[in-house]
Write a protein that holds these residues in place. Sequence first.
Motif, mmCIF file in Angstrom:
data_model
loop_
_atom_site.group_PDB
_atom_site.id
_atom_site.type_symbol
_atom_site.label_atom_id
_atom_site.label_comp_id
_atom_site.label_asym_id
_atom_site.label_seq_id
_atom_site.Cartn_x
_atom_site.Cartn_y
_atom_site.Cartn_z
ATOM 1 N N SER A 48 41.404 29.333 58.317
ATOM 2 C CA SER A 48 40.167 28.863 58.956
ATOM 3 C C SER A 48 38.921 29.214 58.136
ATOM 4 O O SER A 48 37.815 28.845 58.509
ATOM 5 C CB SER A 48 40.043 29.456 60.356
ATOM 6 N N GLY A 49 39.087 29.910 57.015
ATOM 7 C CA GLY A 49 37.933 30.261 56.183
ATOM 8 C C GLY A 49 37.613 29.155 55.184
ATOM 9 O O GLY A 49 38.349 28.165 55.079
ATOM 10 N N PRO A 50 36.521 29.310 54.405
ATOM 11 C CA PRO A 50 36.124 28.267 53.451
ATOM 12 C C PRO A 50 37.141 28.028 52.341
ATOM 13 O O PRO A 50 37.231 26.925 51.809
ATOM 14 C CB PRO A 50 34.800 28.790 52.879
ATOM 15 N N LEU A 51 37.896 29.048 51.970
ATOM 16 C CA LEU A 51 38.886 28.877 50.900
ATOM 17 C C LEU A 51 40.288 28.610 51.438
ATOM 18 O O LEU A 51 41.229 28.427 50.657
ATOM 19 C CB LEU A 51 38.920 30.121 50.000
ATOM 20 N N GLY A 52 40.459 28.634 52.734
ATOM 21 C CA GLY A 52 41.795 28.472 53.314
ATOM 22 C C GLY A 52 42.582 29.768 53.187
ATOM 23 O O GLY A 52 42.083 30.774 52.675
ATOM 24 N N GLY A 53 43.809 29.743 53.664
ATOM 25 C CA GLY A 53 44.625 30.966 53.614
ATOM 26 C C GLY A 53 44.045 32.025 54.532
ATOM 27 O O GLY A 53 43.452 31.714 55.568
ATOM 28 N N LEU A 54 44.203 33.291 54.126
ATOM 29 C CA LEU A 54 43.646 34.345 54.979
ATOM 30 C C LEU A 54 42.125 34.215 55.005
ATOM 31 O O LEU A 54 41.520 33.781 54.016
ATOM 32 C CB LEU A 54 44.078 35.726 54.479
ATOM 33 N N SER A 55 41.520 34.589 56.129
ATOM 34 C CA SER A 55 40.092 34.322 56.258
ATOM 35 C C SER A 55 39.240 35.591 56.281
ATOM 36 O O SER A 55 38.034 35.505 56.423
ATOM 37 C CB SER A 55 39.836 33.501 57.524
ATOM 38 N N ASN A 56 39.855 36.753 56.119
ATOM 39 C CA ASN A 56 39.101 38.003 56.067
ATOM 40 C C ASN A 56 38.367 38.064 54.716
ATOM 41 O O ASN A 56 38.994 38.036 53.657
ATOM 42 C CB ASN A 56 40.095 39.170 56.203
ATOM 43 N N TYR A 57 37.031 38.137 54.744
ATOM 44 C CA TYR A 57 36.247 37.988 53.502
ATOM 45 C C TYR A 57 36.523 39.081 52.471
ATOM 46 O O TYR A 57 36.616 38.809 51.275
ATOM 47 C CB TYR A 57 34.752 37.948 53.818
ATOM 48 N N SER A 58 36.628 40.321 52.932
ATOM 49 C CA SER A 58 36.821 41.400 51.961
ATOM 50 C C SER A 58 38.190 41.277 51.294
ATOM 51 O O SER A 58 38.330 41.462 50.077
ATOM 52 C CB SER A 58 36.666 42.768 52.623
ATOM 53 N N GLU A 59 39.197 40.930 52.086
ATOM 54 C CA GLU A 59 40.543 40.740 51.515
ATOM 55 C C GLU A 59 40.562 39.532 50.583
ATOM 56 O O GLU A 59 41.195 39.546 49.526
ATOM 57 C CB GLU A 59 41.549 40.564 52.665
ATOM 58 N N LYS A 60 39.839 38.484 50.979
ATOM 59 C CA LYS A 60 39.809 37.275 50.155
ATOM 60 C C LYS A 60 39.140 37.553 48.810
ATOM 61 O O LYS A 60 39.561 37.031 47.767
ATOM 62 C CB LYS A 60 39.039 36.166 50.905
ATOM 63 N N THR A 61 38.098 38.371 48.830
ATOM 64 C CA THR A 61 37.402 38.716 47.585
ATOM 65 C C THR A 61 38.356 39.412 46.629
ATOM 66 O O THR A 61 38.423 39.076 45.437
ATOM 67 C CB THR A 61 36.208 39.650 47.899
ATOM 68 N N LEU A 62 39.110 40.378 47.155
ATOM 69 C CA LEU A 62 40.073 41.085 46.305
ATOM 70 C C LEU A 62 41.171 40.142 45.838
ATOM 71 O O LEU A 62 41.685 40.265 44.722
ATOM 72 C CB LEU A 62 40.675 42.279 47.049
ATOM 73 N N GLU A 63 41.537 39.215 46.704
ATOM 74 C CA GLU A 63 42.580 38.254 46.328
ATOM 75 C C GLU A 63 42.117 37.384 45.155
ATOM 76 O O GLU A 63 42.863 37.183 44.190
ATOM 77 C CB GLU A 63 42.920 37.374 47.535
ATOM 78 N N VAL A 64 40.889 36.895 45.235
ATOM 79 C CA VAL A 64 40.358 36.062 44.149
ATOM 80 C C VAL A 64 40.307 36.866 42.856
ATOM 81 O O VAL A 64 40.748 36.411 41.791
ATOM 82 C CB VAL A 64 38.949 35.519 44.517
ATOM 83 N N PHE A 65 39.787 38.084 42.941
ATOM 84 C CA PHE A 65 39.706 38.940 41.755
ATOM 85 C C PHE A 65 41.095 39.244 41.189
ATOM 86 O O PHE A 65 41.338 39.158 39.985
ATOM 87 C CB PHE A 65 38.983 40.247 42.118
ATOM 88 N N GLY A 66 42.017 39.570 42.075
ATOM 89 C CA GLY A 66 43.363 39.929 41.626
ATOM 90 C C GLY A 66 44.106 38.759 41.013
ATOM 91 O O GLY A 66 44.624 38.847 39.904
ATOM 92 N N VAL A 67 44.132 37.649 41.742
ATOM 93 C CA VAL A 67 44.949 36.513 41.300
ATOM 94 C C VAL A 67 44.352 35.819 40.074
ATOM 95 O O VAL A 67 45.075 35.395 39.178
ATOM 96 C CB VAL A 67 45.130 35.496 42.463
ATOM 97 N N LEU A 68 43.025 35.730 40.030
ATOM 98 C CA LEU A 68 42.421 34.972 38.932
ATOM 99 C C LEU A 68 42.035 35.831 37.730
ATOM 100 O O LEU A 68 41.785 35.292 36.652
ATOM 101 C CB LEU A 68 41.189 34.209 39.433
ATOM 102 N N ALA A 69 41.934 37.132 37.905
ATOM 103 C CA ALA A 69 41.480 37.952 36.776
ATOM 104 C C ALA A 69 42.455 39.071 36.414
ATOM 105 O O ALA A 69 43.047 39.074 35.335
ATOM 106 C CB ALA A 69 40.099 38.533 37.078
ATOM 107 N N MET A 70 42.653 40.005 37.320
ATOM 108 C CA MET A 70 43.354 41.226 36.915
ATOM 109 C C MET A 70 44.850 41.029 36.678
ATOM 110 O O MET A 70 45.382 41.491 35.657
ATOM 111 C CB MET A 70 43.152 42.307 37.978
ATOM 112 N N TYR A 71 45.527 40.339 37.588
ATOM 113 C CA TYR A 71 46.986 40.234 37.433
ATOM 114 C C TYR A 71 47.420 39.353 36.258
ATOM 115 O O TYR A 71 48.397 39.687 35.581
ATOM 116 C CB TYR A 71 47.642 39.810 38.747
#
Lengths: 237, 70
Positions: free
Chosen positions: A128-151
């Motif tokens: 239900s969030g703007p990016l889809g998937g989980l909608s918790n903003y703090s978790e989503k921020t870490l997800e974006v950072f993790g999936v697109l940069a660190m991992y």
Amino acid sequence: MSALTERPLFKRSPAPGAANKPPKTLMERGDRYLLIAIIIGGSWAFGVFALPFMYLAFKYYSRAQKEGTLTRPWSVTIIGTFVLIDASINFFGWGTDLLWSHNTPLMQTLWPGYGKLFDGAYYIDYNSGPLGGLSNYSEKTLEVFGVLAMYPMRIASCWAFLKMKRWGLQGMVITSYMYIGFWFAYVANEYQDFSGRIGASAWGNIGTWFILVMYATPFVILPYLYTINKELFVDEP
Amino acid sequence: MSEENGGSVEERIARHVGRIGTFREEMAEMPKLQRRIVYISMFCMFMLFVQSIFIMPVILIKYGWGYSVG
């Protein structure tokens, strides 16, 4: 010659044609099966199918060792595989929640199911969030950072580490420090939003710490990375 | 080019590392700290593989197929 290293800039001969390629060694075959197992296992959804590839990788490494053609210490293989499966779960697996696949029934089975077991953020207001998937903003921020940069950085470093390249060892150290920061941010996020996350899961604190401890790769491997003989790793691009 | 830098990457690694023994032989020769780290890594790696393999079956058995929240 490079002025910095006094070595030829391009050491390897030009890539030979497919017909001239030497046959793959047993260790290279083992590496190929290991990579397949890691990718399939990292997907989570298809994890069961990784088992035969894991077995094949181990079999080829054992055969290579008996033949005397294994050129990588077992400890490097174990540390590398540990880091690679961790990074793979977080890159391929977590990526399925970040990307459009979160709209598929398969991911809407996996992620809300995971959420109900370990972390309420993965089923409350899912998709239900703007990016889809989980909608918790703090978790989503870490997800974006993790999936697109660190991992991705960690996977590339780890593969080079398994190939015994010096830059792979250095990359593992750098991404381990990034991971430590990430890990603490993750714990802080989870506990600030306790009632909507840990408190809303079936396995609560025990489940959360089961996840947190198993993914604490940098704390485990950093002393190893600093004490291993760096001369074992070749200074090749 | 010196002898040290000659050959393929695999040949150079083999020259540096020498012949690789069995896992037990390697552990016996390792310093205590590194040996413990390898054992802890093996345990965590095993748990991650177990998690990867069983997470989906557990979810399917416990909650079934599809978005099940309620």
